[in-house]
Design a protein around this motif. Structure first.
Motif, PDB file in Angstrom:
ATOM      1  N   VAL A 161       0.845  -1.202   0.000  1.00 46.67           N
ATOM      2  CA  VAL A 161       0.000   0.000   0.000  1.00 46.67           C
ATOM      3  C   VAL A 161       0.878   1.248   0.000  1.00 46.67           C
ATOM      4  O   VAL A 161       0.591   2.212  -0.720  1.00 46.67           O
ATOM      5  CB  VAL A 161      -0.961  -0.005   1.207  1.00 46.67           C
ATOM      6  CG1 VAL A 161      -1.700   1.314   1.319  1.00 46.67           C
ATOM      7  CG2 VAL A 161      -1.934  -1.167   1.118  1.00 46.67           C
ATOM      8  N   LEU A 162       1.942   1.239   0.768  1.00 42.77           N
ATOM      9  CA  LEU A 162       2.845   2.391   0.806  1.00 42.77           C
ATOM     10  C   LEU A 162       3.540   2.593  -0.539  1.00 42.77           C
ATOM     11  O   LEU A 162       3.711   3.725  -0.983  1.00 42.77           O
ATOM     12  CB  LEU A 162       3.877   2.210   1.928  1.00 42.77           C
ATOM     13  CG  LEU A 162       3.330   2.264   3.354  1.00 42.77           C
ATOM     14  CD1 LEU A 162       4.437   1.955   4.360  1.00 42.77           C
ATOM     15  CD2 LEU A 162       2.703   3.605   3.655  1.00 42.77           C
ATOM     16  N   VAL A 163       3.943   1.508  -1.174  1.00 40.03           N
ATOM     17  CA  VAL A 163       4.589   1.598  -2.487  1.00 40.03           C
ATOM     18  C   VAL A 163       3.608   2.166  -3.504  1.00 40.03           C
ATOM     19  O   VAL A 163       3.950   3.057  -4.283  1.00 40.03           O
ATOM     20  CB  VAL A 163       5.118   0.213  -2.941  1.00 40.03           C
ATOM     21  CG1 VAL A 163       5.551   0.252  -4.400  1.00 40.03           C
ATOM     22  CG2 VAL A 163       6.261  -0.233  -2.053  1.00 40.03           C
ATOM     23  N   GLU A 164       2.365   1.666  -3.499  1.00 44.89           N
ATOM     24  CA  GLU A 164       1.355   2.168  -4.429  1.00 44.89           C
ATOM     25  C   GLU A 164       1.087   3.650  -4.202  1.00 44.89           C
ATOM     26  O   GLU A 164       0.933   4.411  -5.148  1.00 44.89           O
ATOM     27  CB  GLU A 164       0.058   1.361  -4.287  1.00 44.89           C
ATOM     28  CG  GLU A 164       0.166  -0.033  -4.848  1.00 44.89           C
ATOM     29  CD  GLU A 164      -1.079  -0.870  -4.600  1.00 44.89           C
ATOM     30  OE1 GLU A 164      -2.006  -0.406  -3.915  1.00 44.89           O
ATOM     31  OE2 GLU A 164      -1.116  -1.996  -5.102  1.00 44.89           O
ATOM     32  N   GLU A 165       1.021   4.064  -2.943  1.00 39.60           N
ATOM     33  CA  GLU A 165       0.787   5.481  -2.631  1.00 39.60           C
ATOM     34  C   GLU A 165       1.955   6.339  -3.123  1.00 39.60           C
ATOM     35  O   GLU A 165       1.754   7.414  -3.666  1.00 39.60           O
ATOM     36  CB  GLU A 165       0.589   5.662  -1.126  1.00 39.60           C
ATOM     37  CG  GLU A 165       0.271   7.063  -0.697  1.00 39.60           C
ATOM     38  CD  GLU A 165      -1.051   7.590  -1.258  1.00 39.60           C
ATOM     39  OE1 GLU A 165      -1.154   8.820  -1.447  1.00 39.60           O
ATOM     40  OE2 GLU A 165      -1.966   6.793  -1.519  1.00 39.60           O
ATOM     41  N   HIS A 166       3.166   5.835  -2.960  1.00 45.95           N
ATOM     42  CA  HIS A 166       4.355   6.560  -3.434  1.00 45.95           C
ATOM     43  C   HIS A 166       4.317   6.705  -4.961  1.00 45.95           C
ATOM     44  O   HIS A 166       4.588   7.784  -5.492  1.00 45.95           O
ATOM     45  CB  HIS A 166       5.625   5.826  -2.994  1.00 45.95           C
ATOM     46  CG  HIS A 166       6.877   6.440  -3.533  1.00 45.95           C
ATOM     47  ND1 HIS A 166       7.375   7.651  -3.075  1.00 45.95           N
ATOM     48  CD2 HIS A 166       7.725   6.033  -4.508  1.00 45.95           C
ATOM     49  CE1 HIS A 166       8.465   7.950  -3.748  1.00 45.95           C
ATOM     50  NE2 HIS A 166       8.700   6.991  -4.615  1.00 45.95           N
ATOM     51  N   ILE A 167       3.968   5.631  -5.655  1.00 43.81           N
ATOM     52  CA  ILE A 167       3.885   5.665  -7.120  1.00 43.81           C
ATOM     53  C   ILE A 167       2.814   6.656  -7.558  1.00 43.81           C
ATOM     54  O   ILE A 167       3.005   7.420  -8.503  1.00 43.81           O
ATOM     55  CB  ILE A 167       3.620   4.252  -7.683  1.00 43.81           C
ATOM     56  CG1 ILE A 167       4.851   3.378  -7.469  1.00 43.81           C
ATOM     57  CG2 ILE A 167       3.243   4.312  -9.157  1.00 43.81           C
ATOM     58  CD1 ILE A 167       4.642   1.911  -7.780  1.00 43.81           C
ATOM     59  N   LYS A 168       1.670   6.656  -6.884  1.00 47.27           N
ATOM     60  CA  LYS A 168       0.590   7.588  -7.213  1.00 47.27           C
ATOM     61  C   LYS A 168       1.056   9.029  -7.040  1.00 47.27           C
ATOM     62  O   LYS A 168       0.833   9.877  -7.900  1.00 47.27           O
ATOM     63  CB  LYS A 168      -0.626   7.333  -6.351  1.00 47.27           C
ATOM     64  CG  LYS A 168      -1.785   8.253  -6.676  1.00 47.27           C
ATOM     65  CD  LYS A 168      -2.881   8.158  -5.629  1.00 47.27           C
ATOM     66  CE  LYS A 168      -4.008   9.110  -5.866  1.00 47.27           C
ATOM     67  NZ  LYS A 168      -3.636  10.499  -6.072  1.00 47.27           N
ATOM     68  N   LYS A 169       1.714   9.331  -5.920  1.00 46.60           N
ATOM     69  CA  LYS A 169       2.201  10.697  -5.680  1.00 46.60           C
ATOM     70  C   LYS A 169       3.233  11.093  -6.732  1.00 46.60           C
ATOM     71  O   LYS A 169       3.238  12.225  -7.212  1.00 46.60           O
ATOM     72  CB  LYS A 169       2.796  10.812  -4.278  1.00 46.60           C
ATOM     73  CG  LYS A 169       1.749  10.849  -3.190  1.00 46.60           C
ATOM     74  CD  LYS A 169       2.383  10.984  -1.823  1.00 46.60           C
ATOM     75  CE  LYS A 169       1.304  10.984  -0.748  1.00 46.60           C
ATOM     76  NZ  LYS A 169       1.879  11.083   0.594  1.00 46.60           N
ATOM     77  N   GLN A 170       4.103  10.156  -7.082  1.00 45.66           N
ATOM     78  CA  GLN A 170       5.118  10.426  -8.105  1.00 45.66           C
ATOM     79  C   GLN A 170       4.476  10.727  -9.456  1.00 45.66           C
ATOM     80  O   GLN A 170       4.857  11.671 -10.148  1.00 45.66           O
ATOM     81  CB  GLN A 170       6.040   9.209  -8.242  1.00 45.66           C
ATOM     82  CG  GLN A 170       7.473   9.500  -7.997  1.00 45.66           C
ATOM     83  CD  GLN A 170       8.317   8.256  -8.184  1.00 45.66           C
ATOM     84  OE1 GLN A 170       7.837   7.129  -8.255  1.00 45.66           O
ATOM     85  NE2 GLN A 170       9.608   8.465  -8.270  1.00 45.66           N
ATOM     86  N   SER A 171       3.497   9.905  -9.847  1.00 44.61           N
ATOM     87  CA  SER A 171       2.847  10.117 -11.144  1.00 44.61           C
ATOM     88  C   SER A 171       2.047  11.416 -11.145  1.00 44.61           C
ATOM     89  O   SER A 171       2.033  12.136 -12.142  1.00 44.61           O
ATOM     90  CB  SER A 171       1.969   8.933 -11.521  1.00 44.61           C
ATOM     91  OG  SER A 171       0.924   8.759 -10.595  1.00 44.61           O
ATOM     92  N   ASP A 172       1.382  11.738 -10.031  1.00 45.23           N
ATOM     93  CA  ASP A 172       0.671  13.024  -9.931  1.00 45.23           C
ATOM     94  C   ASP A 172       1.628  14.189 -10.130  1.00 45.23           C
ATOM     95  O   ASP A 172       1.319  15.148 -10.828  1.00 45.23           O
ATOM     96  CB  ASP A 172      -0.033  13.162  -8.578  1.00 45.23           C
ATOM     97  CG  ASP A 172      -1.273  12.297  -8.447  1.00 45.23           C
ATOM     98  OD1 ASP A 172      -1.737  11.758  -9.470  1.00 45.23           O
ATOM     99  OD2 ASP A 172      -1.763  12.152  -7.314  1.00 45.23           O
ATOM    100  N   PHE A 173       2.801  14.096  -9.518  1.00 48.43           N
ATOM    101  CA  PHE A 173       3.802  15.153  -9.632  1.00 48.43           C
ATOM    102  C   PHE A 173       4.295  15.286 -11.077  1.00 48.43           C
ATOM    103  O   PHE A 173       4.389  16.394 -11.614  1.00 48.43           O
ATOM    104  CB  PHE A 173       4.981  14.879  -8.689  1.00 48.43           C
ATOM    105  CG  PHE A 173       6.095  15.861  -8.833  1.00 48.43           C
ATOM    106  CD1 PHE A 173       5.988  17.130  -8.282  1.00 48.43           C
ATOM    107  CD2 PHE A 173       7.243  15.536  -9.535  1.00 48.43           C
ATOM    108  CE1 PHE A 173       7.017  18.063  -8.425  1.00 48.43           C
ATOM    109  CE2 PHE A 173       8.275  16.445  -9.680  1.00 48.43           C
ATOM    110  CZ  PHE A 173       8.158  17.714  -9.128  1.00 48.43           C
TER     111      PHE A 173
END
Length: 83
Positions: free
Chosen positions: A4-16
């Motif tokens: 879940v933490l990895v997915e959240e990190h990927i989401k934040k990265q892609s949003d950025f």
């Protein structure tokens, strides 16, 4: 929990990354707000979005037989829907 933490990190990265792309495109075309840059999956979708968003009932459009098929089909559909 780790996934879940990895997915959240990927989401934040892609949003950025998407926001930065919008910002760069906005600068290129002299837009003040990066939120005014919209990505679509293809040109036909973009044409539909623009024509449906801009044209109001009883508006008139001048076109020619050389118009791209995506524009032509959208205009004919709008004509049927709105008349």
């Amino acid at each position: 929990m780790g996934l879940v933490l990895v997915e959240e990190h990927i989401k934040k990265q892609s949003d950025f990354i998407i926001y930065e792309c919008r910002k760069l495109i906005g600068e290129l075309f002299n837009f003040n707000n990066p939120k005014n840059v919209i990505f679509t999956s293809n040109v036909t979708e973009s044409i539909n979005m623009v024509l449906r968003g801009m044209l109001k009932e009883n508006d008139h459009v001048i076109t020619s037989s050389l118009e791209h098929n995506a524009v032509w089909r959208t205009l004919k559909t709008l004509e049927k829907e709105r008349n």
